[in-house]
Design a protein around this motif. Sequence first.
Motif, PDB file in Angstrom:
ATOM      1  N   GLY A  28      57.294 -44.652  85.415  1.00  0.00           N
ATOM      2  CA  GLY A  28      56.506 -44.642  85.346  1.00  0.00           C
ATOM      3  C   GLY A  28      55.930 -45.232  86.854  1.00  0.00           C
ATOM      4  N   LEU A  87      62.795 -34.890  83.969  1.00  0.00           N
ATOM      5  CA  LEU A  87      61.721 -34.304  84.070  1.00  0.00           C
ATOM      6  C   LEU A  87      60.263 -34.319  82.098  1.00  0.00           C
ATOM      7  CD1 LEU A  87      60.811 -34.322  87.218  1.00  0.00           C
ATOM      8  CD2 LEU A  87      60.937 -36.315  86.430  1.00  0.00           C
ATOM      9  N   SER A  89      57.428 -33.239  81.505  1.00  0.00           N
ATOM     10  CA  SER A  89      55.812 -32.609  81.486  1.00  0.00           C
ATOM     11  C   SER A  89      55.555 -32.495  80.019  1.00  0.00           C
ATOM     12  CB  SER A  89      55.530 -31.851  82.326  1.00  0.00           C
ATOM     13  OG  SER A  89      55.389 -32.700  83.472  1.00  0.00           O
ATOM     14  N   LEU A  90      54.065 -33.066  79.328  1.00  0.00           N
ATOM     15  CA  LEU A  90      53.895 -32.849  77.868  1.00  0.00           C
ATOM     16  C   LEU A  90      52.366 -32.740  78.045  1.00  0.00           C
ATOM     17  CD1 LEU A  90      54.668 -35.012  75.025  1.00  0.00           C
ATOM     18  CD2 LEU A  90      55.560 -32.468  75.472  1.00  0.00           C
ATOM     19  N   ALA A  91      51.816 -31.102  77.761  1.00  0.00           N
ATOM     20  CA  ALA A  91      50.584 -30.776  77.155  1.00  0.00           C
ATOM     21  C   ALA A  91      49.810 -30.932  75.958  1.00  0.00           C
ATOM     22  CB  ALA A  91      49.964 -29.739  77.905  1.00  0.00           C
ATOM     23  N   GLY A 122      58.277 -37.497  84.522  1.00  0.00           N
ATOM     24  CA  GLY A 122      56.941 -36.596  84.127  1.00  0.00           C
ATOM     25  C   GLY A 122      55.649 -36.980  84.012  1.00  0.00           C
ATOM     26  N   ASP A 123      55.631 -36.043  82.602  1.00  0.00           N
ATOM     27  CA  ASP A 123      54.006 -35.934  83.463  1.00  0.00           C
ATOM     28  C   ASP A 123      53.384 -35.806  81.593  1.00  0.00           C
ATOM     29  OD1 ASP A 123      51.186 -36.233  83.810  1.00  0.00           O
ATOM     30  OD2 ASP A 123      51.232 -33.848  83.929  1.00  0.00           O
ATOM     31  N   LEU A 124      51.657 -36.713  81.493  1.00  0.00           N
ATOM     32  CA  LEU A 124      51.122 -36.060  80.044  1.00  0.00           C
ATOM     33  C   LEU A 124      49.922 -35.705  80.120  1.00  0.00           C
ATOM     34  CD1 LEU A 124      51.899 -39.215  78.222  1.00  0.00           C
ATOM     35  CD2 LEU A 124      53.240 -37.305  77.440  1.00  0.00           C
ATOM     36  N   SER A 125      49.650 -34.727  79.506  1.00  0.00           N
ATOM     37  CA  SER A 125      48.465 -33.974  79.399  1.00  0.00           C
ATOM     38  C   SER A 125      47.391 -33.466  78.153  1.00  0.00           C
ATOM     39  CB  SER A 125      48.237 -32.899  81.080  1.00  0.00           C
ATOM     40  OG  SER A 125      46.767 -31.962  81.220  1.00  0.00           O
ATOM     41  N   SER A 133      57.066 -28.947  79.084  1.00  0.00           N
ATOM     42  CA  SER A 133      58.099 -28.494  80.237  1.00  0.00           C
ATOM     43  C   SER A 133      59.120 -28.974  80.401  1.00  0.00           C
ATOM     44  CB  SER A 133      57.051 -28.083  80.665  1.00  0.00           C
ATOM     45  OG  SER A 133      57.861 -27.526  82.246  1.00  0.00           O
TER      46      SER A 133
END
Lengths: 331, 331
Positions: A28, A87, A89-91, A122-125, A133
């Motif tokens: 967050g 971590l 990350s999702l596309a 992580g990250d969302l895209s 990833s």
Amino acid sequence: MELSEDELIGAVRKVLSGAGADVVVGIGDDAAVVASGSGDTVLAADMSVEGVHFDRSLAPARDVGAKTLTVNVSDLAAMGASPRHALVSLALGDGVDAAWVIELFGGMREVADEHAMSIVGGDLSRGDGVVISIAVTGEVVPGRAVTRSGARVGDAVVVTGSLGAAAGGLALSRSPAAAEHAGTGWAKELERAHLRPVARVGEGQTIAAAGATAMIDVSDGLGIDLSRLCVASGVGARVELGTLPVAEALVDSEDALGIDARELALRGGEDYELVATLPEAAIDAAGAELRERFGTRLSRIGVVIEEKLVAVDADGTERPLDVGGWDHFAG
Amino acid sequence: MELSEDELIGAVRKVLSGAGADVVVGIGDDAAVVASGSGDTVLAADMSVEGVHFDRSLAPARDVGAKTLTVNVSDLAAMGASPRHALVSLALGDGVDAAWVIELFGGMREVADEHAMSIVGGDLSRGDGVVISIAVTGEVVPGRAVTRSGARVGDAVVVTGSLGAAAGGLALSRSPAAAEHAGTGWAKELERAHLRPVARVGEGQTIAAAGATAMIDVSDGLGIDLSRLCVASGVGARVELGTLPVAEALVDSEDALGIDARELALRGGEDYELVATLPEAAIDAAGAELRERFGTRLSRIGVVIEEKLVAVDADGTERPLDVGGWDHFAG
């Protein structure tokens, strides 16, 4: 997607709540903060792409999440490391709903909990289809990470567990007769091996402590992964095909699936077993410890030699080992 | 792809050779090993998706690589951390050639070198189009990472550098009249801001040391990122729109591009400036240090209040701040 980005992050945070005590700042913020230990930190990353590594119509989201994290943890296992943090990350393509993403993280959470590790960010895209990833961190005692490059001529080549079941599960999922075999013992085992491989974390640490000179996990196939270990070490290996620990369920499936079990054990990927080189004298104790502590078999499948990669058939015939395996960019 | 996976990895290793002294095991093994320091480790990840974050026909590979790593480093900067290591995972569509990938890593290498950090591993996979997923590690003194959640009522809100130029560069790249403006001073500056943003690493550490209570980087837009900081801190903010450091090149472009510079400064994303909250008494010294050490401006743009996010127009009118900005999943 029926949630906004921030709403989806909020939902995912709930799935992942209750981080480890060493997490100073979790999901967050701009980044996560973890207390650093006194050891060496091990870093690895692996990506799963819809249509390449998984099929959303065949594999449940929970299994996809569990497997993607397992693949990463397996890289830590192959160094003899203890998993610490991840971590993610999702596309996500337009057709993906929030429930699928929550289930995906649920599966990751299961695996993270098994290994007492925390997913810290992580990250969302947006994207085309789904790309997952993951990057993971682990720890080893300074200087004790087992690389691919230390194998010495005369070392034994060993492998954990059994080989080929994951490739058998993939073959089964693609078989027109899959429905007909569903529910048989071997079909269940192959499916589980394909959807829910297990990272050999404790085994990796045990083999490392036993004096492994080199280690790699079987992600693309025993042949190609062993050849990578040999290239990195500047050595060759003689593999006795008759000693390969072919998965029993795979042998049971030969007629039904029309596959060659020994061939799949040699070339099939995604078993996430560990291949290591060890001094001959260290094998027995390491094998006993693996059996007692984890119920995992350790098989001696060959020996490190100079230069060439050679396969020895059951009748003693030697031939160059055709490594086969998976090249992401092969036509 | 005209190279095999292992050949491509070999080519990328050459681009990335010469890792830092704390890298025990670098690219090419199951995982990387780095000596762990005595501080807290900061972990962040960010993904760049072709067609969402970049257009391969418009942006040179070197810029795409540089920017993707910069976006990650900016998350470390927003914690006040020192960048250490990066893992790079790539999904590559069929149409991508090896030269493009090598250039991509060349751009990452430039940014990594600027920040004395090492790219130590990652993953390559086939995919649809290009997805670049990076995870980074950094270090801070234990307990000193600056989160989003520590802002206190009465703190000043400050921002580094200037705002809106990256969004202006994006607008320029999409403008039918782009060719006509190419070569003018403002066009070059906007293009550079869009293609080659800079992470405010030294600035972040300076602001952290000056006593920042909260900090975030402007990735999705000043309004939305400030609102995230406020939500995390359980506070509001009053922003004086007249004090926003609007990029000069953006003001110069207003007529040519038909944009409202102040509007873009408030809502445009990808500037990678830092927004922080600081005790009023700390601003002058922090500003002077930023100017002297980095040539970077620090602007006081508002104050932390309870609950609401309010914008004050130049004529003193107050209205709710419409945060705007970028939601990846917005229809």
